[in-house]
Motif scaffolding. Structure first.
Motif, PDB file in Angstrom:
ATOM      1  N   ALA A  34       0.848  -1.188   0.000  1.00 15.06           N
ATOM      2  CA  ALA A  34       0.000   0.000   0.000  1.00 15.06           C
ATOM      3  C   ALA A  34       0.885   1.241   0.000  1.00 15.06           C
ATOM      4  CB  ALA A  34      -0.900   0.007   1.232  1.00 15.06           C
ATOM      5  N   PRO A  35       0.526   2.284  -0.762  1.00 14.23           N
ATOM      6  CA  PRO A  35       1.322   3.520  -0.753  1.00 14.23           C
ATOM      7  C   PRO A  35       1.443   4.058   0.670  1.00 14.23           C
ATOM      8  CG  PRO A  35      -0.333   3.584  -2.469  1.00 14.23           C
ATOM      9  CD  PRO A  35      -0.623   2.369  -1.632  1.00 14.23           C
ATOM     10  N   PHE A  36       2.607   4.572   0.979  1.00 15.26           N
ATOM     11  CA  PHE A  36       2.922   4.954   2.342  1.00 15.26           C
ATOM     12  C   PHE A  36       3.979   6.057   2.300  1.00 15.26           C
ATOM     13  CE2 PHE A  36       6.027   4.275   5.748  1.00 15.26           C
ATOM     14  CZ  PHE A  36       5.232   4.299   6.867  1.00 15.26           C
ATOM     15  N   SER A  37       3.840   7.078   3.115  1.00 19.95           N
ATOM     16  CA  SER A  37       4.881   8.095   3.213  1.00 19.95           C
ATOM     17  C   SER A  37       5.070   8.487   4.679  1.00 19.95           C
ATOM     18  CB  SER A  37       4.555   9.321   2.361  1.00 19.95           C
ATOM     19  OG  SER A  37       3.359   9.910   2.779  1.00 19.95           O
ATOM     20  N   ALA A  38       6.272   8.946   4.986  1.00 21.83           N
ATOM     21  CA  ALA A  38       6.593   9.287   6.368  1.00 21.83           C
ATOM     22  C   ALA A  38       7.750  10.267   6.407  1.00 21.83           C
ATOM     23  CB  ALA A  38       6.961   8.024   7.145  1.00 21.83           C
ATOM     24  N   LYS A  39       7.862  10.929   7.542  1.00 27.42           N
ATOM     25  CA  LYS A  39       9.032  11.746   7.860  1.00 27.42           C
ATOM     26  C   LYS A  39       9.729  11.054   9.016  1.00 27.42           C
ATOM     27  CE  LYS A  39       7.107  16.130   6.400  1.00 27.42           C
ATOM     28  NZ  LYS A  39       6.795  17.511   6.772  1.00 27.42           N
ATOM     29  N   GLY A  40      11.043  11.180   9.060  1.00 28.94           N
ATOM     30  CA  GLY A  40      11.779  10.545  10.136  1.00 28.94           C
ATOM     31  C   GLY A  40      13.217  11.000  10.176  1.00 28.94           C
ATOM     32  N   LYS A  41      13.992  10.309  11.011  1.00 27.75           N
ATOM     33  CA  LYS A  41      15.410  10.631  11.111  1.00 27.75           C
ATOM     34  C   LYS A  41      16.222   9.349  11.116  1.00 27.75           C
ATOM     35  CE  LYS A  41      15.641  10.894  16.131  1.00 27.75           C
ATOM     36  NZ  LYS A  41      15.989  11.697  17.280  1.00 27.75           N
ATOM     37  N   VAL A  42      17.455   9.479  10.668  1.00 32.35           N
ATOM     38  CA  VAL A  42      18.384   8.353  10.629  1.00 32.35           C
ATOM     39  C   VAL A  42      18.856   8.082  12.054  1.00 32.35           C
ATOM     40  CG1 VAL A  42      20.589   7.526   9.734  1.00 32.35           C
ATOM     41  CG2 VAL A  42      19.126   8.977   8.301  1.00 32.35           C
ATOM     42  N   VAL A  43      18.711   6.820  12.499  1.00 32.49           N
ATOM     43  CA  VAL A  43      19.149   6.463  13.852  1.00 32.49           C
ATOM     44  C   VAL A  43      20.284   5.442  13.854  1.00 32.49           C
ATOM     45  CG1 VAL A  43      16.974   7.055  14.981  1.00 32.49           C
ATOM     46  CG2 VAL A  43      17.304   4.738  14.108  1.00 32.49           C
TER      47      VAL A  43
END
Length: 92
Positions: free
Chosen positions: A65-74
């Motif tokens: 399913a199409p999906f988008s997100a914001k995040g950070k490299v951990v």
């Protein structure tokens, strides 16, 4: 045997799906290797990210399913392709 320190609150779903990554205004293509409720493992070729970098991702592909997100490299690991662990800050 899995010790208490190695138990995850959210299980990972192993997938191989096309991924678009934005770092600022620059976009890259990559691969999502695993997905959980709080983050994802990604692989990028010839892209150097640093721990703490803020990124946006969009996942698509057959059976996903199409999906988008914001995040950070951990987390970063260099094993041929460069693999990163991303922690989500917002989902859409």
């Amino acid at each position: 045997m899995i010790g208490e320190a190695n138990k995850r609150a959210f299980h990972r779903m192993l997938i191989n799906a096309e991924l678009k990554v934005w770092v600022g205004q620059q976009s890259y293509s990559g691969l999502c290797k695993d997905l959980s409720a709080t983050g994802m493992g990604i692989s990028l070729k010839d892209v150097k990210l640093a721990i703490g970098d803020e990124i946006e991702v969009a996942l698509s592909g057959e059976g996903v399913a199409p999906f988008s997100a914001k995040g950070k490299v951990v987390r970063c690991a260099d094993a041929g392709d460069i693999d990163y662990a991303i922690e989500f800050s917002s989902l859409s």
